[in-house]
Design an enzyme around this catalytic site. Structure first.
Site, PDB file in Angstrom:
ATOM      1  CG  ASP A  28      -1.836   1.182   1.270  1.00 53.02           C
ATOM      2  OD1 ASP A  28      -2.659   1.315   0.351  1.00 53.02           O
ATOM      3  OD2 ASP A  28      -1.717   1.990   2.209  1.00 53.02           O
TER       4      ASP A  28
ATOM      5  CB  THR B 159      -1.750   5.904  -2.189  1.00 56.76           C
ATOM      6  OG1 THR B 159      -1.712   4.476  -2.075  1.00 56.76           O
ATOM      7  CG2 THR B 159      -2.913   6.417  -1.374  1.00 56.76           C
ATOM      8  CB  THR B 160       0.988   2.923  -5.724  1.00 58.85           C
ATOM      9  OG1 THR B 160       0.947   2.317  -4.434  1.00 58.85           O
ATOM     10  CG2 THR B 160       2.299   2.576  -6.385  1.00 58.85           C
TER      11      THR B 160
ATOM     12  CG  ASP C 275      -6.568   0.848   0.185  1.00 57.26           C
ATOM     13  OD1 ASP C 275      -6.754   1.676   1.096  1.00 57.26           O
ATOM     14  OD2 ASP C 275      -5.440   0.526  -0.217  1.00 57.26           O
TER      15      ASP C 275
END
Length: 534
Positions: A65, A98-99, A391
């Site tokens: 994550d 987010t990545t 998520d």
């Protein structure tokens, strides 16, 4: 005679980086952050082991994550910190991507560095990036699909989104099971988007396949001694009050006595004071008492004598959620029973999960409340499973609110990159070069996904662009077979809001960093012996 020595205006040990050095420092820091998380992107992404030092020395986390990785690693570079904050915003806003947002921002800065080496001014690059962002957003909105008018199709879209979100997580091998759990939990919310009503409980032991969704609310606590283990038509008083009798609390004073008998008298007075408090609690006509703080033996005995189920030391998140789902309120004083709102539920009983006993609240007032119990072999597995499931839940709630979906597998990135490239042809001036660089940065996302899968990214991305040029705009990367395929047929769908937020956050963070031409570092504060430091 004029001195040639430079005049220093900053404090001793304060630092200043100017112009090209400042930009170079920013580029290196931001690109390093992007490279750090790049290998975790996509369904074939790798994991990272995070080892803690200091207070939690030796504690490890295994995760892919992006937000968890970035907030756990300490960065000194200011540009790197900007990207970390950007990933936190992405996580808070939409819960996923987010990545992707970090990798996109890093690639935009990598392209900007090349343009600056070609003597293109940062303001020109920013202007081109802004124009490219608007074109990309318009293309993304155009390719978005809205099936919210058909409940069956929309539910199927949610299931596809959950599968896509979990495909790059530890839950990939149990994708179908957890996708259904997540969709069922979100649909119970009936569009409210109140994630607080969904509780996630982690229990080691068993396997991830043993995880399940339970209607109602689970509290990981036990009932006191000699108290009822099962209560029907529960009236719940939720409190945050001290109920211990091991310390004398007469106006918070310290008392000295000259005999043991007087100590006994003080203890008796303290017990009488506690009994009065318990009597006031009982006067609320509740049959269940849940306290945020500890309940010692004497008040526990008084509750048992009154036939009241007393639950102590309920954690703060648990007691807040319990108040929400049962419709009660948290109280700390008990002088006005008529003004206190009690929580209600049909049944409270003990159940066993693995080797642990938990309390199950059935028929709670907030009907959409539910609990997801995650089982796993180790603490690291259940922790990562919780992050992955959270998520997916956030993305589903966002999709329920936004209604729109786009195809995944790099499909939307190719559409946006093609739209930006087509628009750049019609732009005169250096802004067109910046727009082309923006399109190249967008193409890095599908290329990274291919690289992480061990495939030939140059071949796959060119094949994907060729397919889109032929009008096959639903095509994306098929990471199972190492080729390109129709995302509609494969069921690879992503949230429109996640992609939109990714694009906006990455472009704005890039603009902030590109505007910088000076980095000023303050002098560290001195610790002097006068202040008690050595």
């Amino acid at each position: 005679m004029v001195s040639l020595n430079p005049i220093r205006i900053l404090k001793h040990e304060a630092e200043q980086e100017k112009g090209e050095m400042a930009r170079m420092s920013n580029f290196i820091g931001a690109i390093a952050v992007g490279d750090l998380v790049k290998s975790t992107l996509g369904p074939k992404g790798m994991d990272k082991i995070l080892v803690s030092y200091g207070r939690n020395r030796g504690q490890i986390e295994v995760t892919n994550d992006g937000a968890t990785i970035l907030k756990s690693v300490g960065f000194d570079n200011p540009a790197a910190k900007i990207l970390v904050n950007m990933s936190k915003v992405q996580d808070d806003e939409v819960g996923d991507g987010t990545t992707s947002v970090t990798v996109l921002a890093a690639e935009l800065l990598r392209e900007a560095e090349k343009l600056i080496e070609r003597k293109i001014h940062p303001q020109t690059i920013i202007s081109g990036y802004r124009r490219a962002t608007n074109v990309a957003l318009a293309a993304l909105d155009k390719c978005a699909v809205d099936n919210s008018s058909n409940d069956k199709e929309f539910a199927e879209d949610l299931l596809k989104i959950a599968r896509t979100s979990l495909s790059s997580k530890i839950l990939n091998l149990h994708n179908e099971k957890f996708s259904k759990l997540a969709v069922e939990a979100v649909l119970r919310l009936k569009g409210s988007g109140n994630l607080s009503a969904i509780q996630i409980i982690k229990k080691t032991g068993g396997s991830l396949d043993d995880s399940f969704l339970d209607d109602g609310f689970l509290l990981d606590k036990k009932v006191g001694q000699f108290q009822p283990k099962r209560v029907e038509n529960a009236r719940i008083l939720i409190a945050n009050t001290p109920l211990d009798t091991d310390k004398i609390k007469v106006f918070g004073s310290r008392i000295r006595v000259d005999s043991v008998a007087k100590v006994a008298d003080l203890e008796l007075a303290e017990k009488e004071k506690m009994k009065e408090k318990i009597d006031r609690i009982i006067s609320h006509k509740c049959n269940v008492f849940v306290n945020r703080q500890l309940i010692y033996n004497y008040p526990e005995q008084l509750f048992a004598d009154a036939g009241i189920m007393a639950i102590e030391h309920a954690d703060f998140d648990g007691i807040e959620r319990l108040a929400l789902v049962t419709g009660g309120e948290i109280v700390s004083t008990f002088d006005t029973p008529e003004l206190v709102k009690l929580g209600e539920c049909d049944l409270i009983e003990e159940i066993m999960i693995g080797e642990d006993n938990l309390l199950r609240f059935s028929g709670v007032k907030l009907g959409e409340a539910c609990s997801i119990v995650i089982r796993g072999a180790t603490q690291q597995i259940v922790d990562e499973a919780e992050r992955s499931l959270h998520d997916a839940l956030c993305v589903l709630v966002t999709t329920v609110r936004d209604k729109k979906t786009v195809f995944g597998g790099g499909c939307s990135e190719i559409i946006m990159a093609s739209a930006v490239s087509d628009e750049a042809i019609n732009v005169t001036g250096k802004e067109a070069v910046a727009m082309e660089s923006f399109a190249k940065a967008l193409l890095e996302l599908p290329m990274t996904i291919s690289d992480n899968g061990g495939f030939d990214s140059a071949y796959l991305v060119t094949a994907l662009r060729a397919a889109h040029n032929k009008g096959q705009i639903t095509y994306g990367l098929d990471m199972k077979n190492g080729g390109v395929a129709c995302m509609r047929e494969l069921g690879i769908v992503e949230s429109h809001s996640v992609k939109r937020q990714m694009l906006l956050s990455a472009s704005e963070a890039t603009e902030v960093i590109l505007r910088v031409d000076d980095i000023l570092k303050a002098a560290p504060r001195k610790r002097t012996e006068d202040r008690g430091y050595c």
